[in-house]
Design a protein around this motif. Sequence first.
Motif: not given
Length: 276
Positions: A216-224, A230-231, A240-248
């Motif tokens: 489920l965490l990795l699903c956040r990367l699918v739009p990239l 669309t997710l 923490g919804k935006s944590y990955v997108f701010e820092n990846v």
Amino acid sequence: MSEDTNRNGSRCEAQVLAGDLEAKIVKTFGEMAIDKRRLPMSQLQKRGIPAYVAEWVLETVIPGSGPITPEEADKVKDWAARNIPGPGDQNSIKSRLLRGETVRVLNPLQVEVILRRNRQEQVAKLGLLGIDDALITDELVKRHPNLLKEGMWGVVELVNTSEGPAVTQFRPMQATVNLSMVKEARSQFTVEEWRALMVLSMGYNPEAYTCEQQLLLLCRLVPLVQKNMTLIELAPKGTGKSYVFENVSPKVRLVSGGNISPAVLFVNNSSGQWGI
């Protein structure tokens, strides 16, 4: 087997894999491997820079792995105080330039090409410093072509000239991704290990999640990686919804608060400037 038992078993499986995973990562990726456990200890993100920039700073100033010593923490703090501008440092940096000092700052740098009848040049833009028309040489632009695209983070050396601020040197923090190398490295890991490695790369501890939760965490990367994907993720504020997108990655743009318009997203019809 019940669902809870299955999930607990998945977590145990991840913990067993974690014992040898770190050694395999270092062996496979060498100097490219970064110990993300050091980032919270450094307090660098309190300076307002993304995690991928802060990790580069750590590997530049105090390379290594394991807990940060008090001496290393002081070294990082001193480097950050000298090179990372804060929200209220714009005028003090400009004042130093005005006095003839050479200033080095960690800052995103982007180059804009201006082609007009009465003005034809390329200018450097340093958004955190409020400078949008600094001089920059053709040599630097040719050496770092991504400056003409989304821009690059790095250490910028600035001086003041009779024509205004000028970028004299630039040390970028971003490296080119070698997909062939990544594909070859993938063959050294099992599916479970590679999944845990990706979760680690996102800034999470895979030992804290079941296999299902890791997916489920990795699903956040699918739009990239998938066009026109669309997710929608619903959760309370500050979870923490935006944590990955701010820092990846510097190639990811995060627009918060719903402040978005067609001009920002696609193209500004008034200025002709492309959106994000």
